[in-house]
Structure formats: structure tokens, C-alpha cells
Design a protein around this motif. Structure first.
Motif, short mmCIF file in Angstrom:
data_model
loop_
_atom_site.label_atom_id
_atom_site.label_comp_id
_atom_site.label_asym_id
_atom_site.label_seq_id
_atom_site.Cartn_x
_atom_site.Cartn_y
_atom_site.Cartn_z
N ILE A 57 -5.47 12.14 5.50
CA ILE A 57 -4.22 11.62 4.70
C ILE A 57 -4.46 12.70 3.37
O ILE A 57 -5.19 13.86 3.64
CB ILE A 57 -4.50 10.04 4.01
N ILE A 63 -7.68 8.27 7.13
CA ILE A 63 -7.50 6.71 7.36
C ILE A 63 -8.43 6.53 8.42
O ILE A 63 -8.26 7.18 9.37
CB ILE A 63 -6.08 6.55 7.82
N SER A 91 -5.85 5.36 1.93
CA SER A 91 -4.55 4.95 2.27
C SER A 91 -4.28 3.57 1.77
O SER A 91 -2.89 3.22 1.51
CB SER A 91 -4.27 5.25 3.63
N THR A 118 -1.31 5.30 -3.28
CA THR A 118 -1.45 3.86 -3.01
C THR A 118 -1.14 2.72 -3.65
O THR A 118 -0.64 1.77 -3.27
CB THR A 118 -2.99 3.91 -2.33
#
Length: 213
Positions: A57, A63, A91, A118
Motif C-alpha cells: 500500500i 496490508i 490501510s 485511511t
């Protein structure tokens, strides 16, 4: 942001796979079935989102593999209403799983780019942690302590003393411990000064960095 019956079918398959690998906590499996992991990934990975794999990510982070998320969560023995500190929002997928299980989640992320992304994403998915913070995970969130449990989603060379201090008596701290490769470790706080330690084998996480802000 599509979440179709095809995605739902893939999540059910993933939950079945995780059960075969030893995830037996039904509430963890239900959360895995519920949370649309494909929406936490770059769209180029969408077709692979329900494979049991980690993916890159933003900010050189990853992730975690669904099995790892489920395993760490199972170790916490989450009950509805538990106050949980998460170190490494990333994430937001692990955050979402805990929220889906009825936990009150307080989460810290040290990468500003990830934190902003996020924080914007979770409300769009109707996922509402109690508190998201941009800061140094080694320090935890003393203003909101004590916590029923603490989950660390990055590899730490030591168990930060601040996190141990922020754990309730009877609470659990789950952390990947070590430098290059880690041992999944759980501490259970027995009283003010004593912790019971359990180890669950090797794992690999991106490092937990301090003093980055």
C-alpha cells in the motif's frame, strides 16, 4: 466503490480458507466475511484482494495477509465494547475488522500519507473507530488508557514500555517481536508488575519505527 455479491462470495471463500488454517473464532470469521478488503487496496490489486496474501500500500507499507489479521485478532479474544488500541492503522483493514466485532478502536499511524488516506476512507465505508491519531506508536495513547487489549501491526525490536503501562490488568497485548523476522508474541497482564508471555511462531512485518514525526 462497488461491493457486489461476487465480492461477498469471495469473502465467504476466504473465511472458509482461514477456518481450515485454524481460525476458529466465529466472530473473527464473520468480520472477515463482512469487510470489503478490495476497497482497502489499490484498484490494480482488486482481482487478488481475497487471496490470503499481503499487498503493498502507500508509504512503503503493506496490508497484512488476511490470515495474519485474523490470527492476531483471534489472540485478542475480542468482546463487544472492548476498548482496543491499535498501533499501525495502515490501510485501515485491521481497524475495520475490530470495529465490525463491536470494539471501540483507538488507532495510531505514523505515516502521514497513510493516516490522511485511511481517515478519509473509513467513514465512506461506514466504519467508525473511536479515535484515529497521527503519531508515534511507541508512545501509544496515554490520554485514552487503560485499554482492554493492544494490537501492534508492525515488527518491534522490543515491547514498548509505554504500551505495557497502558494495558488493563487481565488485558492482552499482541505484537510481532524481533528485527528482521519476528515472533508473534502475546503478553497477558497479571497485575501491576507481572506479565505472562506466550509465543506463536515466526512472522514477517514491516518495522515499527519511532520518532518519525
Amino acid at each position: 466503490m462497488k461491493n457486489t455479491s461476487k465480492h461477498e462470495g469471495l469473502r465467504n471463500q476466504l473465511a472458509k480458507q482461514l477456518e481450515e488454517k485454524g481460525i476458529l473464532d466465529k466472530r473473527v470469521l464473520e468480520a472477515i466475511k463482512l469487510i470489503p478488503r478490495h476497497l482497502f487496496l489499490d484498484s490494480s490489486f482488486e482481482d487478488f484482494a481475497y487471496q490470503d496474501k499481503a499487498f503493498p500500500i502507500a508509504a512503503n507499507q503493506t496490508i497484512s495477509q488476511p490470515y495474519t489479521v485474523a490470527f492476531q485478532t483471534q489472540l485478542l479474544q475480542v468482546k463487544t465494547g472492548d476498548k482496543i488500541l491499535e498501533i499501525g492503522t495502515g490501510s485501515g483493514y485491521q481497524t475495520a475488522v475490530l470495529v465490525a466485532m463491536g470494539a471501540k478502536v483507538y488507532s495510531v499511524e505514523r505515516q502521514n500519507e497513510l493516516f490522511k488516506t485511511t481517515k478519509a476512507l473509513l467513514p465512506k465505508l461506514n466504519i467508525h473507530p473511536k479515535f484515529l491519531s497521527f503519531g508515534d506508536g511507541y508512545k501509544g495513547l496515554p490520554d485514552y488508557a487503560p485499554f482492554d487489549s493492544i494490537i501492534v501491526t508492525a515488527g518491534a525490536p522490543i515491547i514498548p514500555k509505554a504500551l505495557m503501562a497502558q494495558l488493563k490488568i487481565g488485558g492482552r497485548l499482541v505484537i510481532p517481536l524481533g528485527k528482521d523476522k519476528q515472533i508473534m508474541t502475546m503478553l497477558i497482564r497479571k497485575n501491576e508488575t507481572q506479565f505472562e508471555k506466550h509465543e506463536f511462531g515466526e512472522c514477517r512485518f514491516v518495522p515499527l519505527l519511532e520518532n518519525k514525526n
